[in-house]
Design an enzyme around this catalytic site. Structure first.
Site, short mmCIF file in Angstrom:
data_model
loop_
_atom_site.label_atom_id
_atom_site.label_comp_id
_atom_site.label_asym_id
_atom_site.label_seq_id
_atom_site.Cartn_x
_atom_site.Cartn_y
_atom_site.Cartn_z
N LEU C 231 65.53 62.54 70.20
CA LEU C 231 63.82 62.39 68.45
C LEU C 231 64.18 61.63 67.55
O LEU C 231 65.42 62.06 67.38
CB LEU C 231 63.45 63.13 68.67
CG LEU C 231 62.28 63.69 68.17
CD1 LEU C 231 61.15 62.50 68.83
CD2 LEU C 231 61.71 64.90 67.55
N ASP C 232 63.77 61.15 67.36
CA ASP C 232 64.22 60.13 65.90
C ASP C 232 65.55 59.87 65.53
O ASP C 232 66.05 59.83 64.73
CB ASP C 232 63.56 61.16 64.71
CG ASP C 232 61.92 61.41 64.86
OD1 ASP C 232 61.60 60.49 65.76
OD2 ASP C 232 61.65 62.37 64.42
N ALA C 233 66.27 59.49 66.86
CA ALA C 233 67.48 59.24 66.34
C ALA C 233 68.52 57.82 67.14
O ALA C 233 69.35 57.67 67.34
CB ALA C 233 68.96 60.56 67.27
#
Lengths: 288, 288, 288, 288
Positions: C231-233
């Site tokens: 997530l979000d990476a």
């Protein structure tokens, strides 16, 4: 953007002298107004005082419809003030002028339909029919005035009649490609907002992106300003830029420019709708 | 900034046609040069080809002192190229011109003394003695030419003589407050870099911050450009801006402007020192 | 944005070694392709070669439908390349996922309807009915999948079925407020683009504007990135910021943030649609 | 930056309630002080009032050395204010801490020597001898405290002794590469200013440019903040960013970062020296 609260907004400018701030805040405090926001600025060079104050009317002793009269009599005349009184639960009425380009119109209508802006839009006016379908999809009346140089003196009075009948407070030129007449402009002093696709005073007039490309600049920008009779010379509300490189063709400049135009335009219009701009001479005070 | 590696840098421009890229890369590959960096760009509008290529000389078959001749004979003449050959272990020799303001000079010397820039600075020239102490604290010879309008034709030839005796490759005008003569400028084509304190073409000429304040703009900026005989109209290398508000006095603009001037100037000069700029007509190609 | 010209675009990455550039340009030149654009970059740290080349197919000897096979056989296998071939007259097919917020959707549809973007949008998918009217006003089919944590495993396969039946090339999450499952994500590697309302890696996860306000930062921003299982990476395509002050409430941050979100998102998506992005590991190469 | 005028500056914060502004302006007006600047802000969320006011002392009835006592007795106690009184003709005394990197130091000293900043710099302190020559060229005493983790508890008290003997008002950490002890920090509450080379809270701690490069971000930045016992978590005064691309190596980030570091640092320090910053909890109010 302003919430629909029971509050007054006062914009003031006047010659600077001692005691103005104290007089205004005393007027509000004494009558049980609760100050929500206050900002003031003194132009020391020209000896001018500017102020914006918001206060809650919940316990305010002076009736809403009498505030203007009382303030004028008790304060404004003493200090030779020019002042503008607004109420936060009253929505400004805005007319949008467009031609064929839609990006600024789309951006405004997105904010309007999502409720971001405290505004009514009773009409969209254009000199071309191209964007009528956008007005219709937002249920906003679209009025076509096929204005050209040769019929301007005939059609502009009809536009003014329409705008006045709709009690329009502010006119925004969302890439409207006609120069307004001096009569039209003087009818709406500091109430017509334009977006120009350069960082004025660079690239005044037509085709600024072509001018920018020819000059080989490394930045392009946009300017949101009030319209005055002197083309592209009105008080500037907001400006911003975007970096470009030698690789950018004129088409690239037009495309990159659209984004900075719509953002700068919307920032400027929002400041006006929030009653945060005071124009004087060819400049503006823009409160935070 | 360039490391002192055993590598060549070639900047090229010529009329665009097929096969240029292949010919140049083939010249390097065939002779066992290892390409470290390559960028090219075609100006389709004007039909021009631009290229920058760096390659390692470790295994290159053509001796360093013969590369220019070989490239000219085998490639450049065929494609009507204009080309510039540099070696990364050779430091450009830079003269700094100053007057009384020190911020751009200080910024350059900070980069010089910390080793950020691959450059030699054999002389600082000024028309005022004010900044001599700064030159001395960096052990750089300081030469005073008290140049005015009325003695320019007498003193400039002496400056040129000094600069040529020092084998100067590039002259940077770090807020130098004199207009150079056309003779001087023509002696160093695309080798004189100036910083102008506005985003050209806005506010050409004297006192741009005063002009900006009078116009009520919301941005000020700086432009780093090559000097040509046409004042403030030379090819632009770099530009940037900073936001201002109505609260900023002219003194504030001057102060805020200094920071954007020195940053824009240093970015532009660094690009030149890294052989990343090709100027043509009144524009530049600036490679990454 | 790409014009509908008869041209091919090739994106390549592979282990770096000598001769790749020459081999690719030779492949094009020999077969009478006219190179319109070429950019390449070598990640020296990791020893990787990246390249983007566009060439005209007007006189190209290899038939369009055979180019992929020929390039694979003659060039790609030799250099262990991973490559992607596109044609500029083919419009990518894009699905938009939304929830309740409309600003990114409005911005995309404005570009779509004005012809700024070379794209087909055969479907808008949402987990809420709120924005159906916007899809309808643009005559784009709207599909409601009332996806929640507890029915995700049931509904996502139906979404995939729909997307595959529509030959979707790219999925953009225009403030879609659901986390996609790992299965869904793996089905579209580097084909799902998200906008996150912070400058990642700051303020990962929920309510970044609240986090930013609590921390007292002076900037907020947005990040456009490919979605990966982490997530979000995922690989970042584009980021930008806007300045804020102590005066900005969380509501102000949300409002200012919307503008930077939609601009960063649209810039990132446009780069993808123009086939200018190569993702590798958790990073991207973004060609000009 | 403040001119050496005969004026007072008052920074105030207190719980918000009605009448604070009127009381303060009345205190000044009644005693014949001429208000030169006034800004106030109310944090409605936390119910806190913040204010900054400057007034001329030319005709002020209360003697300069009594103002603090009078204001405390007559106003501050009534409103439970925390307040800070400064005089514009008094120069703050600033100590600079450095290690081996010179760019922030050079930038500060350029402003100091040109008179841009209203400040005295009686000492430069370092844990390395590398930058002694720069201090000397500006005739500023340089004190070496070869501080390491294992001798910090021994050397820091000596530093404090020196700083107190020099009546230091503010300490700036110009890329000082040692963590200060909690004791040291508590000795100078909201008087130690640091520059961190990331946009906090992203990339807390060591080697932020390496972290940024690993994450593949498209922006790097810098944060100027007050130092508190909680590392990199103190109140932020100023932040800004610069765009980067995949082409930028870690060395490029370090180089580009230096420019944004020194600019952000100097902006933040200048705000503090002008008495325009109020820190509370982990946040700041920064007046224009």
């Amino acid at each position: 953007m302003a919430k629909n609260t029971n509050a007054a907004v006062l914009l003031i400018h006047c010659p600077d002298r001692q005691g103005i701030l104290a007089a205004v805040t005393d007027f509000i405090n004494t009558n049980k107004g609760n100050i929500l926001y206050l900002d003031q600025w003194v132009d020391k060079e020209d000896g001018l005082f500017f102020m914006r104050v918001e206060w809650s009317l919940d316990d305010f002793k002076i009736p809403r419809e009498k505030i203007k009269e009382y303030f004028d009599t008790l304060i404004a005349q003493r200090f030779e003030m020019k002042f503008f009184l607004h109420f936060k639960d009253e929505k400004p009425r805005m007319a949008i002028f467009v031609s064929k380009m839609q990006h600024c119109l789309d951006d405004i209508l997105s904010r309007y339909s999502s409720g971001e802006w405290n505004v009514e839009i009773p009409v969209i006016i254009s000199n071309h029919p191209d964007l009528q379908y956008i007005a219709e999809s937002h249920n906003i009346p679209f009025k076509l005035f096929p204005l050209r140089k040769d019929n301007k003196t005939m059609l502009e009075p009809l536009e003014i009649e329409l705008l006045d009948s709709l009690n329009i407070d502010v006119i925004v030129l969302a890439r409207y490609m006609q120069v307004l007449s001096e009569d039209f402009i003087n009818h709406y002093p500091n109430k017509i907002i334009n977006i120009h696709h350069s960082t004025l005073p660079a690239f005044v007039g037509a085709k600024p992106y072509h001018q920018a490309h020819d000059r080989g600049v490394k930045l392009i920008g946009a300017t949101c300003h009030y319209v005055t009779a002197d083309l592209d010379a009105g008080p500037i509300i907001e400006q911003d830029v975007v970096h470009i490189t030698h690789k950018d063709t004129i088409d690239d400049l037009v495309r990159k420019g659209r984004d900075i135009e719509k953002i700068v335009f919307s920032r400027g219009v929002a400041k006006h709708l929030d009653h945060k701009v005071l124009a004087f001479r060819n400049r503006t005070v823009v409160f935070d």
